[in-house]
Scaffold this active site. Structure first.
Site, PDB file in Angstrom:
ATOM      1  CE  LYS A   1     -18.951  -2.001  -8.067  1.00 37.97           C
ATOM      2  NZ  LYS A   1     -19.402  -1.755  -9.362  1.00 37.97           N
TER       3      LYS A   1
ATOM      4  CE  LYS B   1     -13.860  -1.639  -7.535  1.00 39.40           C
ATOM      5  NZ  LYS B   1     -15.031  -2.498  -7.232  1.00 39.40           N
TER       6      LYS B   1
END
Length: 210
Positions: free
Chosen positions: A77, A160
Site C-alpha cells: 500500500k 483505493k
C-alpha cells in the site's frame, strides 16, 4: 485457498515471529487472511509549497519489496495525499504524486506484490462537491496515465480512491445519493476497465458526515 479479508502490516510487525519461529504473515495466512505491507514513508512537504505534500519511500524500495514478499506479504500500500485549497492542488503536486505511485506500482509488480494505489483527495476544507469531483478526476486521470507510461499492468492493481464529497467545512453538504452518483460517474470517466477492484477509503464516510 479462499481468503476472507486482508490486513496491512508495518515493517516492524511483518518481521515479527511467534515463539515457534513462525513469521506473523504466515500465521495470518493460516487464518485465511491476506497479509500486506505499508511501504511508503509518509507525506512530506513539497519543496516550495506550504500546503502540498509528496509521499516518500522509493529509495531502496525494490530490496524492501523483495524482502517483504519473501517474508510472506502478498500486497503493498502507498498513499498519496492531495489537498484542496485556494490555488491548490497544483498540476505539479498531482503529477509528482502520480509519478511516485506509478514507480511504486512497477516495483511492486516486479517484486511479486500487488500494489494498492491510493491517491486520496482529502475531505478537509470548505470546497464544494463539484470542485472535489473536478480535482478527483484530474488526479485519477494523471495517476493512470503515469501507471501506463511506466508499464504497470492494470490487471494487477487495486485502486483505493476517495469518494467525491463536499469538504467537511462546506456549508452545502451533498446528500448520500449525490455522493454516490458523482463518485460512480468520476470512476467511469477515469478508471480503465482492466482494473480488477476498487476499495474505498473508510474514514469520514458515515451517514452523519454525508
Amino acid at each position: 485457498e479462499k481468503y476472507i479479508s486482508g490486513i496491512i502490516l508495518f515493517d516492524e510487525t511483518i518481521r515479527q515471529k511467534t515463539k515457534n519461529d513462525i513469521f506473523f504473515a504466515d500465521l495470518i495466512k493460516k487464518s485465511s487472511i491476506i497479509p500486506g505491507i505499508k511501504v511508503d514513508m509518509g507525506a512530506k512537504p513539497l519543496f516550495g509549497s506550504s500546503k502540498e505534500t509528496i509521499t516518500e519511500g522509493l529509495d531502496g524500495l525494490a530490496s524492501r519489496v523483495a524482502e517483504y514478499a519473501h517474508i510472506g506479504a502478498q500486497f503493498a500500500k502507498w498513499r498519496a495525499v492531495i489537498r484542496i485549497a485556494e490555488g491548490f492542488p497544483t498540476d505539479l503536486a498531482i503529477k509528482l504524486n502520480a509519478e511516485a505511485l506509478a514507480s511504486y506500482s512497477r516495483i511492486c509488480q516486479e517484486g511479486g506484490l500487488v500494489p494498492i494505489v491510493e491517491p486520496e483527495v482529502l475531505m478537509e476544507g470548505d470546497h464544494s462537491i463539484e470542485l472535489c469531483e473536478e480535482v478527483t478526476e484530474r488526479v485519477l486521470h494523471t495517476t493512470f496515465r503515469e501507471l501506463y507510461e511506466r508499464g504497470v499492468k492494470f490487471e494487477g492493481v487495486i485502486l483505493k480512491p476517495n469518494m467525491v464529497t463536499s469538504g467537511q467545512k462546506c456549508k452545502a453538504q451533498a446528500n448520500i445519493e449525490e455522493v454516490a452518483q458523482r463518485t460512480v460517474a468520476t470512476l467511469r470517466r477515469t478508471v480503465p476497465s482492466a482494473i480488477p477492484g476498487i476499495m474505498f477509503l473508510s474514514g469520514g464516510q458515515s451517514s452523519d458526515d454525508a
